[in-house]
Write an enzyme that holds these catalytic residues in place. Structure first.
Site, short mmCIF file in Angstrom:
data_model
loop_
_atom_site.label_atom_id
_atom_site.label_comp_id
_atom_site.label_asym_id
_atom_site.label_seq_id
_atom_site.Cartn_x
_atom_site.Cartn_y
_atom_site.Cartn_z
N ARG A 161 0.74 -1.23 0.13
CA ARG A 161 0.10 0.00 -0.12
C ARG A 161 0.81 1.16 0.24
NH1 ARG A 161 -3.34 -3.61 -0.23
NH2 ARG A 161 -5.49 -3.61 0.49
N SER A 233 -10.77 -0.66 3.29
CA SER A 233 -10.10 -0.94 4.64
C SER A 233 -9.75 0.63 4.88
CB SER A 233 -8.73 -1.63 4.27
OG SER A 233 -8.89 -2.80 3.85
N GLU A 329 -5.09 3.76 6.08
CA GLU A 329 -4.81 3.33 4.61
C GLU A 329 -5.55 4.80 4.07
OE1 GLU A 329 -5.94 -0.42 2.79
OE2 GLU A 329 -5.87 0.61 0.96
N1 EPU Z 1 -10.70 -10.87 10.37
C1 EPU Z 1 -11.01 -10.82 11.83
N2 EPU Z 1 -12.06 -10.07 11.81
C2 EPU Z 1 -12.49 -9.16 10.88
C3 EPU Z 1 -11.85 -9.21 9.69
C4 EPU Z 1 -10.84 -10.04 9.36
O1 EPU Z 1 -10.93 -11.72 12.50
O2 EPU Z 1 -13.66 -8.49 11.12
C5 EPU Z 1 -9.30 -11.69 10.17
C6 EPU Z 1 -9.70 -13.23 9.64
O3 EPU Z 1 -8.83 -13.83 10.52
C7 EPU Z 1 -9.37 -13.01 8.40
C8 EPU Z 1 -8.32 -12.28 8.19
O4 EPU Z 1 -8.60 -11.20 9.35
O5 EPU Z 1 -9.11 -14.43 7.91
C9 EPU Z 1 -8.08 -11.69 6.86
O6 EPU Z 1 -9.26 -10.93 6.47
P1 EPU Z 1 -9.63 -10.54 4.93
O7 EPU Z 1 -9.29 -11.81 4.06
O8 EPU Z 1 -10.97 -9.96 4.92
O9 EPU Z 1 -8.42 -9.63 4.67
P2 EPU Z 1 -7.91 -8.44 5.39
O10 EPU Z 1 -6.52 -8.65 5.75
O11 EPU Z 1 -8.86 -7.84 6.43
C10 EPU Z 1 -6.87 -7.15 3.40
C11 EPU Z 1 -6.94 -5.95 2.48
C12 EPU Z 1 -8.43 -5.92 1.57
C13 EPU Z 1 -8.62 -7.09 0.83
C14 EPU Z 1 -8.52 -8.33 1.41
C15 EPU Z 1 -8.28 -9.44 0.70
C16 EPU Z 1 -5.64 -4.53 3.57
C17 EPU Z 1 -5.59 -3.35 4.75
N3 EPU Z 1 -7.05 -5.01 3.41
O12 EPU Z 1 -8.08 -7.40 4.19
O13 EPU Z 1 -8.15 -4.62 0.87
O14 EPU Z 1 -9.79 -6.91 0.05
O15 EPU Z 1 -7.17 -8.45 2.42
O16 EPU Z 1 -7.23 -9.58 0.03
O17 EPU Z 1 -4.63 -4.80 3.29
C18 EPU Z 1 -9.01 -2.36 0.78
O18 EPU Z 1 -7.70 -2.19 0.94
O19 EPU Z 1 -9.90 -1.50 0.92
C19 EPU Z 1 -9.24 -3.73 1.06
C20 EPU Z 1 -10.50 -3.88 1.32
#
Ligand code: EPU
Length: 333
Positions: A161, A233, A329
């Protein structure tokens, strides 16, 4: 080209903040922007789809928005194509075009809000792919003197990012075109979370199946900004030293993680926020989204200050419990 004064930004930011800019310049060719640079009022703010901004109030200056909307194949070999895309192209229109034309590389980035210019600034990412993986060159205009400058991928200084355009050169260059290198050969990347399962359920790893699997996973977790104002995010996933992660794992054995560069560990901010009890909670008209704690939403009528008050409370609680300082972000304007 259009220049408007006292322009509403309500439809230009996905949080739906009802703020105004003194001036708004929309440019559709590099020459149009160059021709105006000395006449328009500073400071400048470059926006794309407004999906990563939180306006704290009116903007006293000129908002600059590219409407360059061309997609052009400028090179082709047996293995790949080089595609030159205007910075004002809606990102997901470019992804849809790539999938229809059988070009691999951006399908995992389906349905990310925003425009192509911003994708190169933010290094957008999802499901194990980042924009930097497919960007060849970023073609820009220097706002100080109107000169053109091409940045190679290496010169863009990309990491999670981050790019040179968000750091050392912040606000100095307007993106005109991004040249992407896409693959003609199938190259599915299905390693992230539930993606592979969702793709198999649809009949296997074709471009269209991957695109629709990503869209359906996103829709299940992320709010539609047209219905509920948000900027995806709100926070970045923190990257911490492995010793700090090992210490946290003693108290929280179930803490999820991903390997990051240089032996560091990336921890999902959504998990940290949920563990602090914030998921689904409101503070006035601002709330933490109930299906993905990384997302802050405007329940209606929230100001930038309302959203920031919630973000600050979340940052404070995550720090108290885990000793980790979350970074946003979203950019505060
Ligand atoms: N999780 C929780 N609670 C929550 C959300 C997430 O426990 O409310 C944990 C779970 O263990 C889950 C893990 O976090 O397995 C990862 O969650 P998720 O796959 O939803 O991904 P993220 O790491 O929360 C990132 C990006 C997203 C992108 C997803 C999928 C960032 C800041 N965000 O989210 O990007 O869609 O991975 O690759 O890196 C964005 O930038 O606007 C965005 C949505």
């Amino acid at each position: 080209m259009t220049i408007r004064d006292n322009c509403s930004l309500a439809g230009k930011n996905t949080f739906g903040m009802d703020v105004r800019a003194d001036h708004m310049l929309e440019w559709s060719t590099p020459d149009e922007l160059k021709g105006q640079l000395h006449d328009i009022e500073k400071p400048f703010l470059m926006i794309g789809g407004g999906s990563n901004l939180l306006f704290m109030g009116d903007f006293n200056g000129t908002v600059i928005h590219s409407t360059i909307s061309t997609i052009e194949i400028i090179g082709s070999t047996d293995d790949d194509v080089h595609v030159k895309v205007g910075s004002g192209v809606v990102w997901d229109d470019f992804v849809a075009w790539s999938v229809i034309n059988g070009f691999w590389g951006v399908e995992n980035l389906s349905a990310i809000p925003g425009e192509v210019g911003a994708s190169a600034v933010q290094n957008i990412g999802a499901y194990g792919v980042e924009a930097k993986d497919v960007i060849d060159t970023v073609q820009t205009i220097c706002l100080a003197d109107g000169s053109e400058r091409d940045f190679s991928n290496a010169e863009c200084g990309y990491s999670y990012r981050q790019s040179i355009f968000k750091n050392e050169l912040k606000g100095q260059y307007a993106v005109a075109y991004v040249i992407f290198r896409l693959s003609k050969a199938a190259a599915p990347k299905l390693g992230y979370g539930a993606l592979e399962q969702e793709v198999e359920r649809r009949g296997g790893p074709t471009l269209a199946n991957i695109r629709h699997a990503v869209i359906s996973i996103r829709e299940s977790k992320l709010p539609d900004p047209k219905v509920l104002g948000n900027a995806g995010s709100f926070f970045m996933n923190p990257v911490i030293p492995s010793a700090q992660f090992d210490a946290l794992k003693v108290s929280w054995p179930e803490i999820p993680s991903y390997p990051a560069n240089d032996g560091m560990i990336k921890v999902p901010a959504g998990w940290l926020i949920e563990k602090c009890g914030w998921k689904g909670r409101s503070l006035g008209p601002a709330a933490v989204y109930d299906r993905q704690a990384l997302v802050l939403v405007n329940k209606g009528g929230a100001t930038g200050a309302d959203i920031k008050r919630l973000a600050d409370a979340v940052i404070q609680d995550v720090y108290s419990r885990f000793g980790i300082t979350l970074s946003t972000e979203v950019n505060y304007i």
